[in-house]
Design a protein around this motif. Sequence first.
Motif, mmCIF file in Angstrom:
data_model
loop_
_atom_site.group_PDB
_atom_site.id
_atom_site.type_symbol
_atom_site.label_atom_id
_atom_site.label_comp_id
_atom_site.label_asym_id
_atom_site.label_seq_id
_atom_site.Cartn_x
_atom_site.Cartn_y
_atom_site.Cartn_z
ATOM 1 N N MET A 98 0.828 -1.201 0.000
ATOM 2 C CA MET A 98 0.000 0.000 0.000
ATOM 3 C C MET A 98 0.865 1.255 0.000
ATOM 4 O O MET A 98 2.023 1.229 0.419
ATOM 5 N N THR A 99 0.273 2.349 -0.464
ATOM 6 C CA THR A 99 0.853 3.670 -0.259
ATOM 7 C C THR A 99 -0.072 4.458 0.650
ATOM 8 O O THR A 99 -1.285 4.229 0.678
ATOM 9 N N THR A 100 0.486 5.389 1.391
ATOM 10 C CA THR A 100 -0.280 6.158 2.370
ATOM 11 C C THR A 100 -0.927 7.365 1.718
ATOM 12 O O THR A 100 -0.255 8.170 1.065
ATOM 13 N N ASP A 101 -2.236 7.497 1.890
ATOM 14 C CA ASP A 101 -2.958 8.684 1.419
ATOM 15 C C ASP A 101 -2.930 9.790 2.471
ATOM 16 O O ASP A 101 -2.744 10.965 2.151
ATOM 17 N N SER A 102 -3.167 9.416 3.729
ATOM 18 C CA SER A 102 -3.194 10.402 4.808
ATOM 19 C C SER A 102 -2.886 9.709 6.125
ATOM 20 O O SER A 102 -3.125 8.513 6.276
ATOM 21 N N VAL A 103 -2.375 10.462 7.065
ATOM 22 C CA VAL A 103 -2.073 9.918 8.394
ATOM 23 C C VAL A 103 -2.064 11.055 9.396
ATOM 24 O O VAL A 103 -1.653 12.181 9.091
ATOM 25 N N ARG A 104 -2.544 10.759 10.603
ATOM 26 C CA ARG A 104 -2.420 11.710 11.702
ATOM 27 C C ARG A 104 -2.234 10.919 12.995
ATOM 28 O O ARG A 104 -2.727 9.802 13.130
ATOM 29 N N GLY A 105 -1.495 11.500 13.922
ATOM 30 C CA GLY A 105 -1.236 10.830 15.184
ATOM 31 C C GLY A 105 0.129 10.185 15.199
ATOM 32 O O GLY A 105 0.972 10.411 14.316
ATOM 33 N N ALA A 106 0.377 9.361 16.215
ATOM 34 C CA ALA A 106 1.686 8.746 16.413
ATOM 35 C C ALA A 106 1.538 7.287 16.807
ATOM 36 O O ALA A 106 0.520 6.873 17.359
ATOM 37 N N TRP A 107 2.594 6.523 16.524
ATOM 38 C CA TRP A 107 2.689 5.106 16.880
ATOM 39 C C TRP A 107 4.063 4.902 17.503
ATOM 40 O O TRP A 107 5.081 5.120 16.860
ATOM 41 N N SER A 108 4.072 4.530 18.769
ATOM 42 C CA SER A 108 5.328 4.398 19.524
ATOM 43 C C SER A 108 6.160 5.678 19.445
ATOM 44 O O SER A 108 7.379 5.656 19.295
ATOM 45 N N GLY A 109 5.475 6.817 19.503
ATOM 46 C CA GLY A 109 6.147 8.100 19.547
ATOM 47 C C GLY A 109 6.584 8.659 18.218
ATOM 48 O O GLY A 109 7.225 9.711 18.175
ATOM 49 N N GLU A 110 6.250 8.001 17.122
ATOM 50 C CA GLU A 110 6.628 8.521 15.806
ATOM 51 C C GLU A 110 5.472 8.367 14.826
ATOM 52 O O GLU A 110 4.537 7.598 15.055
ATOM 53 N N THR A 111 5.561 9.121 13.738
ATOM 54 C CA THR A 111 4.602 8.984 12.648
ATOM 55 C C THR A 111 5.278 8.183 11.556
ATOM 56 O O THR A 111 6.124 8.708 10.833
ATOM 57 N N PRO A 112 4.949 6.898 11.419
ATOM 58 C CA PRO A 112 5.740 6.015 10.565
ATOM 59 C C PRO A 112 5.418 6.079 9.082
ATOM 60 O O PRO A 112 6.223 5.652 8.255
ATOM 61 N N PHE A 113 4.239 6.596 8.732
ATOM 62 C CA PHE A 113 3.792 6.536 7.348
ATOM 63 C C PHE A 113 3.952 7.892 6.675
ATOM 64 O O PHE A 113 3.609 8.928 7.258
ATOM 65 N N VAL A 114 4.464 7.882 5.451
ATOM 66 C CA VAL A 114 4.708 9.116 4.694
ATOM 67 C C VAL A 114 3.673 9.213 3.581
ATOM 68 O O VAL A 114 3.676 8.388 2.652
ATOM 69 N N PRO A 115 2.777 10.194 3.628
ATOM 70 C CA PRO A 115 1.746 10.300 2.589
ATOM 71 C C PRO A 115 2.345 10.599 1.220
ATOM 72 O O PRO A 115 3.300 11.369 1.087
ATOM 73 N N GLY A 116 1.753 9.979 0.215
ATOM 74 C CA GLY A 116 2.092 10.278 -1.170
ATOM 75 C C GLY A 116 0.876 10.833 -1.872
ATOM 76 O O GLY A 116 -0.041 11.370 -1.235
ATOM 77 N N TRP A 204 -9.903 8.288 26.045
ATOM 78 C CA TRP A 204 -9.638 6.869 26.239
ATOM 79 C C TRP A 204 -8.190 6.474 25.968
ATOM 80 O O TRP A 204 -7.685 5.517 26.544
ATOM 81 N N PHE A 205 -7.528 7.178 25.044
ATOM 82 C CA PHE A 205 -6.249 6.703 24.531
ATOM 83 C C PHE A 205 -5.075 7.546 25.005
ATOM 84 O O PHE A 205 -5.155 8.774 25.074
ATOM 85 N N ARG A 206 -3.967 6.861 25.294
ATOM 86 C CA ARG A 206 -2.715 7.557 25.569
ATOM 87 C C ARG A 206 -2.044 8.013 24.275
ATOM 88 O O ARG A 206 -1.344 9.011 24.252
ATOM 89 N N GLU A 207 -2.226 7.219 23.229
ATOM 90 C CA GLU A 207 -1.626 7.505 21.931
ATOM 91 C C GLU A 207 -2.536 6.930 20.861
ATOM 92 O O GLU A 207 -3.124 5.872 21.051
ATOM 93 N N GLU A 208 -2.669 7.632 19.747
ATOM 94 C CA GLU A 208 -3.529 7.129 18.692
ATOM 95 C C GLU A 208 -3.004 7.551 17.330
ATOM 96 O O GLU A 208 -2.317 8.575 17.189
ATOM 97 N N LEU A 209 -3.322 6.733 16.337
ATOM 98 C CA LEU A 209 -2.920 7.011 14.955
ATOM 99 C C LEU A 209 -4.030 6.559 14.026
ATOM 100 O O LEU A 209 -4.637 5.496 14.241
ATOM 101 N N TYR A 210 -4.294 7.359 12.989
ATOM 102 C CA TYR A 210 -5.294 7.033 11.983
ATOM 103 C C TYR A 210 -4.644 7.202 10.613
ATOM 104 O O TYR A 210 -4.046 8.253 10.335
ATOM 105 N N ALA A 211 -4.732 6.203 9.776
ATOM 106 C CA ALA A 211 -4.122 6.268 8.450
ATOM 107 C C ALA A 211 -5.055 5.676 7.410
ATOM 108 O O ALA A 211 -5.820 4.747 7.697
ATOM 109 N N ARG A 212 -4.948 6.224 6.200
ATOM 110 C CA ARG A 212 -5.686 5.688 5.063
ATOM 111 C C ARG A 212 -4.698 5.379 3.952
ATOM 112 O O ARG A 212 -3.753 6.153 3.715
#
Length: 234
Positions: A98-116, A204-212
């Motif tokens: 997959m390629t990333t369309d959009s992402v917001r938030g963090a996973w283990s303190g980083e944003t791992p996905f780079v939108p194209g 509810w969440f300490r950390e959250e990430l949403y990606a498409r």
Amino acid sequence: MTQVVSLSFYRFEGVFARLWAFAMMGLARRSMSRVAGIGFWKLCGSGTGEGFTPRPNFGVYAILCTWPDLAAARAAQATAPVFAGYAARASEHWTLYMTTDSVRGAWSGETPFVPGAGRSDVPLAALTRATIKPSILARFWRRVPDISAVIGRDPNVVFKIGIGEVPWLHQVTFSIWPDAARMADFARTGPHAEAIRAVRTEGWFREELYARFSLLDEDGTWGGTSPLQQLERP
């Protein structure tokens, strides 16, 4: 170059294969970190059923990775010993690219996905990942069955699964949809929308990430076929 995200699912049958897969949640870490071209990666277990339960499923595991491009992702899947080991012991495995369309938030303190550049001519996938606060675990897991039932009845969802790094505390949901409109329709209504409002108002969440993501390609099968075949209808 456009970053590529791979998500591989493995199904294990028999006691020894499942014990091996469970042990690899810890033992595979060193091997994963040495794979050529790999970026961010996570080893995940799953819940029973389609994964949306607090009871672990010791027969299904997943590996999520990022790569500099599709060629690097395919090369690693084909040649890296750690992926070969999983494939050799699994009764079935399926990998999505997959390629990333959009992402917001963090996973283990980083944003791992780079939108194209987003695409409108391919199926879409949605991934949510959250670290759940221990104080609301009971409330969170009471909500999940309602959401799972609704998504299960939705004729538009192509594939869905719940996975996670740590049982109960870390939850990843992953689903595939024909297009953005039908994905959004599900997100805006019913138990899912109610849960999102609770997340915001009750924290509810300490950390959250949403990606498409836009789906590029696939290898293997799941349930004896490709779940994406249902998208090939006229």
